[in-house]
Design a protein around this motif. Structure first.
Motif, PDB file in Angstrom:
ATOM      1  N   ALA A  71       1.546   9.329  -5.884  1.00 45.26           N
ATOM      2  CA  ALA A  71       1.929  10.709  -5.561  1.00 45.26           C
ATOM      3  C   ALA A  71       2.988  11.218  -6.540  1.00 45.26           C
ATOM      4  O   ALA A  71       2.941  12.374  -6.972  1.00 45.26           O
ATOM      5  CB  ALA A  71       2.446  10.788  -4.129  1.00 45.26           C
ATOM      6  N   ALA A  72       3.927  10.376  -6.917  1.00 42.46           N
ATOM      7  CA  ALA A  72       4.965  10.786  -7.864  1.00 42.46           C
ATOM      8  C   ALA A  72       4.362  11.076  -9.236  1.00 42.46           C
ATOM      9  O   ALA A  72       4.718  12.073  -9.881  1.00 42.46           O
ATOM     10  CB  ALA A  72       6.038   9.705  -7.974  1.00 42.46           C
ATOM     11  N   VAL A  73       3.434  10.240  -9.680  1.00 45.11           N
ATOM     12  CA  VAL A  73       2.794  10.457 -10.979  1.00 45.11           C
ATOM     13  C   VAL A  73       1.984  11.750 -10.957  1.00 45.11           C
ATOM     14  O   VAL A  73       2.025  12.544 -11.908  1.00 45.11           O
ATOM     15  CB  VAL A  73       1.906   9.246 -11.351  1.00 45.11           C
ATOM     16  CG1 VAL A  73       1.024   9.555 -12.534  1.00 45.11           C
ATOM     17  CG2 VAL A  73       2.778   8.038 -11.644  1.00 45.11           C
ATOM     18  N   LEU A  74       1.252  12.003  -9.888  1.00 51.29           N
ATOM     19  CA  LEU A  74       0.489  13.250  -9.770  1.00 51.29           C
ATOM     20  C   LEU A  74       1.401  14.473  -9.790  1.00 51.29           C
ATOM     21  O   LEU A  74       1.072  15.487 -10.403  1.00 51.29           O
ATOM     22  CB  LEU A  74      -0.358  13.237  -8.500  1.00 51.29           C
ATOM     23  CG  LEU A  74      -1.612  12.369  -8.556  1.00 51.29           C
ATOM     24  CD1 LEU A  74      -2.306  12.361  -7.206  1.00 51.29           C
ATOM     25  CD2 LEU A  74      -2.549  12.867  -9.619  1.00 51.29           C
ATOM     26  N   ALA A  75       2.534  14.385  -9.118  1.00 52.10           N
ATOM     27  CA  ALA A  75       3.468  15.506  -9.116  1.00 52.10           C
ATOM     28  C   ALA A  75       3.976  15.792 -10.523  1.00 52.10           C
ATOM     29  O   ALA A  75       4.068  16.956 -10.939  1.00 52.10           O
ATOM     30  CB  ALA A  75       4.639  15.213  -8.177  1.00 52.10           C
ATOM     31  N   THR A 101       0.829  -1.207   0.000  1.00 55.93           N
ATOM     32  CA  THR A 101       0.000   0.000   0.000  1.00 55.93           C
ATOM     33  C   THR A 101       0.862   1.254   0.000  1.00 55.93           C
ATOM     34  O   THR A 101       0.594   2.208  -0.733  1.00 55.93           O
ATOM     35  CB  THR A 101      -0.926   0.004   1.235  1.00 55.93           C
ATOM     36  OG1 THR A 101      -1.649  -1.212   1.262  1.00 55.93           O
ATOM     37  CG2 THR A 101      -1.863   1.175   1.216  1.00 55.93           C
ATOM     38  N   LEU A 102       1.912   1.251   0.814  1.00 56.32           N
ATOM     39  CA  LEU A 102       2.798   2.407   0.882  1.00 56.32           C
ATOM     40  C   LEU A 102       3.518   2.627  -0.448  1.00 56.32           C
ATOM     41  O   LEU A 102       3.630   3.754  -0.931  1.00 56.32           O
ATOM     42  CB  LEU A 102       3.816   2.228   2.009  1.00 56.32           C
ATOM     43  CG  LEU A 102       4.834   3.346   2.188  1.00 56.32           C
ATOM     44  CD1 LEU A 102       4.094   4.641   2.564  1.00 56.32           C
ATOM     45  CD2 LEU A 102       5.842   2.996   3.239  1.00 56.32           C
ATOM     46  N   VAL A 103       3.972   1.561  -1.049  1.00 54.08           N
ATOM     47  CA  VAL A 103       4.662   1.663  -2.340  1.00 54.08           C
ATOM     48  C   VAL A 103       3.703   2.194  -3.401  1.00 54.08           C
ATOM     49  O   VAL A 103       4.045   3.072  -4.194  1.00 54.08           O
ATOM     50  CB  VAL A 103       5.250   0.295  -2.750  1.00 54.08           C
ATOM     51  CG1 VAL A 103       5.771   0.331  -4.170  1.00 54.08           C
ATOM     52  CG2 VAL A 103       6.351  -0.111  -1.791  1.00 54.08           C
ATOM     53  N   THR A 104       2.475   1.708  -3.413  1.00 51.13           N
ATOM     54  CA  THR A 104       1.486   2.160  -4.389  1.00 51.13           C
ATOM     55  C   THR A 104       1.150   3.632  -4.179  1.00 51.13           C
ATOM     56  O   THR A 104       1.077   4.408  -5.139  1.00 51.13           O
ATOM     57  CB  THR A 104       0.205   1.306  -4.279  1.00 51.13           C
ATOM     58  OG1 THR A 104       0.569  -0.054  -4.448  1.00 51.13           O
ATOM     59  CG2 THR A 104      -0.810   1.694  -5.334  1.00 51.13           C
TER      60      THR A 104
END
Length: 168
Positions: free
Chosen positions: A41-45, A33-36
């Protein structure tokens, strides 16, 4: 009879019911879950940064001119009002506000949008916005590039460059 094996450390039961020993370096891995969540978050950024770069900022004070229209190089730009009028007998004020005012007046007189001026001068649109807002002092190279874009006469270019030089 089942054989019992004593294992030091952590033991995990698999879906098949089999017990396996888990080594120390595997125990502290982040959960799925944390990795996902981190990946999302990285893709949204990345998407937000791309949108900020690609979408116009909406702070243009003049409408964009059609790209096909250009002024011939032989015709001088139309004369506009003086950049900054100093009081009679006084020198031109050497402040960032005076430089900002002079550059904005020159841009408006040339009929160039802020985004187009930044692109032609090789500046980032955010840098151009901060220069025209008076939050930063442009370098001599930036002022010279903008004067070239605005096609200022040598006298007006000297006035603007003198303001930039005295500010430092």
């Amino acid at each position: 009879m089942a054989r019992r094996v004593r294992v030091r450390g952590h033991v995990r039961r698999l879906g098949s019911g089999r017990l396996v020993a888990v080594r120390e370096h595997v125990r502290n891995l982040p959960t799925r879950t944390l990795v996902t969540a981190t990946g999302i978050a990285a893709v949204l950024a990345v998407v937000l940064v791309a949108l900020a770069i690609l979408l116009p900022s909406g702070d243009e004070s003049t409408p964009a001119a059609p790209a096909a229209t250009t002024v011939p190089a032989t015709d001088p730009p139309p004369e506009a009002e003086p950049l900054v009028e100093p009081p009679a007998g006084e020198a031109l004020p050497a402040t960032r506000a005076a430089l900002t005012r002079a550059l904005r007046q020159a841009r408006l007189a040339a009929g160039v949008t802020r985004t187009d001026a930044a692109r032609r001068a090789g500046l980032a649109t955010t840098r151009m916005a901060t220069i025209e807002a008076g939050r930063v002092t442009p370098t001599a190279k930036e002022v010279d590039a903008l004067c070239e874009v605005y096609r200022l006469t040598p006298e007006r270019r000297n006035d603007v460059m003198e303001i930039q030089w005295t500010i430092g």
